[in-house]
Design a protein around this motif. Structure first.
Motif, PDB file in Angstrom:
ATOM      1  N   ALA A  28      -7.872  49.994 -35.309  1.00 54.32           N
ATOM      2  CA  ALA A  28      -8.027  48.958 -34.290  1.00 54.32           C
ATOM      3  C   ALA A  28      -6.846  47.989 -34.279  1.00 54.32           C
ATOM      4  O   ALA A  28      -6.523  47.413 -33.236  1.00 54.32           O
ATOM      5  CB  ALA A  28      -9.323  48.186 -34.531  1.00 54.32           C
ATOM      6  N   ARG A  29      -6.202  47.819 -35.413  1.00 50.45           N
ATOM      7  CA  ARG A  29      -5.085  46.865 -35.495  1.00 50.45           C
ATOM      8  C   ARG A  29      -3.769  47.462 -35.009  1.00 50.45           C
ATOM      9  O   ARG A  29      -3.011  46.810 -34.301  1.00 50.45           O
ATOM     10  CB  ARG A  29      -4.954  46.393 -36.951  1.00 50.45           C
ATOM     11  N   TYR A  30      -3.459  48.701 -35.405  1.00 43.76           N
ATOM     12  CA  TYR A  30      -2.117  49.229 -35.174  1.00 43.76           C
ATOM     13  C   TYR A  30      -2.002  50.235 -34.030  1.00 43.76           C
ATOM     14  O   TYR A  30      -0.955  50.330 -33.415  1.00 43.76           O
ATOM     15  CB  TYR A  30      -1.578  49.854 -36.465  1.00 43.76           C
ATOM     16  N   VAL A  31      -3.028  50.988 -33.746  1.00 44.52           N
ATOM     17  CA  VAL A  31      -2.920  52.024 -32.724  1.00 44.52           C
ATOM     18  C   VAL A  31      -2.751  51.442 -31.315  1.00 44.52           C
ATOM     19  O   VAL A  31      -1.932  51.957 -30.549  1.00 44.52           O
ATOM     20  CB  VAL A  31      -4.103  53.012 -32.814  1.00 44.52           C
ATOM     21  N   PRO A  32      -3.464  50.400 -30.926  1.00 45.73           N
ATOM     22  CA  PRO A  32      -3.268  49.886 -29.565  1.00 45.73           C
ATOM     23  C   PRO A  32      -1.828  49.443 -29.277  1.00 45.73           C
ATOM     24  O   PRO A  32      -1.356  49.568 -28.147  1.00 45.73           O
ATOM     25  CB  PRO A  32      -4.224  48.696 -29.477  1.00 45.73           C
ATOM     26  N   GLY A  36      -0.645  51.606 -26.256  1.00 45.03           N
ATOM     27  CA  GLY A  36      -1.152  50.720 -25.208  1.00 45.03           C
ATOM     28  C   GLY A  36      -0.598  50.992 -23.822  1.00 45.03           C
ATOM     29  O   GLY A  36      -1.273  50.764 -22.828  1.00 45.03           O
ATOM     30  N   GLY A  37       0.609  51.492 -23.735  1.00 46.11           N
ATOM     31  CA  GLY A  37       1.211  51.745 -22.430  1.00 46.11           C
ATOM     32  C   GLY A  37       1.013  53.154 -21.917  1.00 46.11           C
ATOM     33  O   GLY A  37       1.482  53.494 -20.831  1.00 46.11           O
ATOM     34  N   TRP A  38       0.362  53.975 -22.680  1.00 39.34           N
ATOM     35  CA  TRP A  38       0.135  55.369 -22.292  1.00 39.34           C
ATOM     36  C   TRP A  38      -0.956  55.456 -21.230  1.00 39.34           C
ATOM     37  O   TRP A  38      -1.785  54.553 -21.091  1.00 39.34           O
ATOM     38  CB  TRP A  38      -0.284  56.205 -23.487  1.00 39.34           C
ATOM     39  N   GLY A  45      -7.653  60.774 -25.642  1.00 39.79           N
ATOM     40  CA  GLY A  45      -7.442  61.916 -26.531  1.00 39.79           C
ATOM     41  C   GLY A  45      -7.030  61.494 -27.925  1.00 39.79           C
ATOM     42  O   GLY A  45      -7.513  62.037 -28.920  1.00 39.79           O
ATOM     43  N   VAL A  46      -6.143  60.506 -28.008  1.00 37.72           N
ATOM     44  CA  VAL A  46      -5.708  60.004 -29.314  1.00 37.72           C
ATOM     45  C   VAL A  46      -6.887  59.398 -30.065  1.00 37.72           C
ATOM     46  O   VAL A  46      -7.099  59.667 -31.246  1.00 37.72           O
ATOM     47  CB  VAL A  46      -4.565  58.974 -29.153  1.00 37.72           C
TER      48      VAL A  46
END
Length: 71
Positions: A28-32, A36-38, A45-46
């Motif tokens: 929740a902290r690093y993936v967005p 975020g721009g995808w 899917g990710v």
């Protein structure tokens, strides 16, 4: 089948919950920030892959909790 309780089950459940909590917080902290721009479908899917990837080591972990053996 075992007849007496073992320490591995309650400790294993607590460790599993803490590990999933830490995993979820990291995701929740690093993936967005990274995705975020995808496009939304690609992001879904990710998140689907990340949401299911914690299941891979679960079989061996549950086996250890039950028998005390990793194999």
């Amino acid at each position: 089948m075992r007849t007496e309780p073992t320490w591995r089950i309650p400790i294993g459940l607590l460790a599993l919950l803490l590990a999933l909590l830490a995993y979820g917080l990291v995701i929740a902290r690093y993936v967005p920030e990274v995705i975020g721009g995808w496009p939304g479908l690609l992001q879904a899917g990710v998140y689907l892959v990340l949401g299911l990837s914690w299941l891979l080591p679960l079989k061996r972990y549950l086996r250890w909790m039950e028998t005390g053996n990793w194999r």
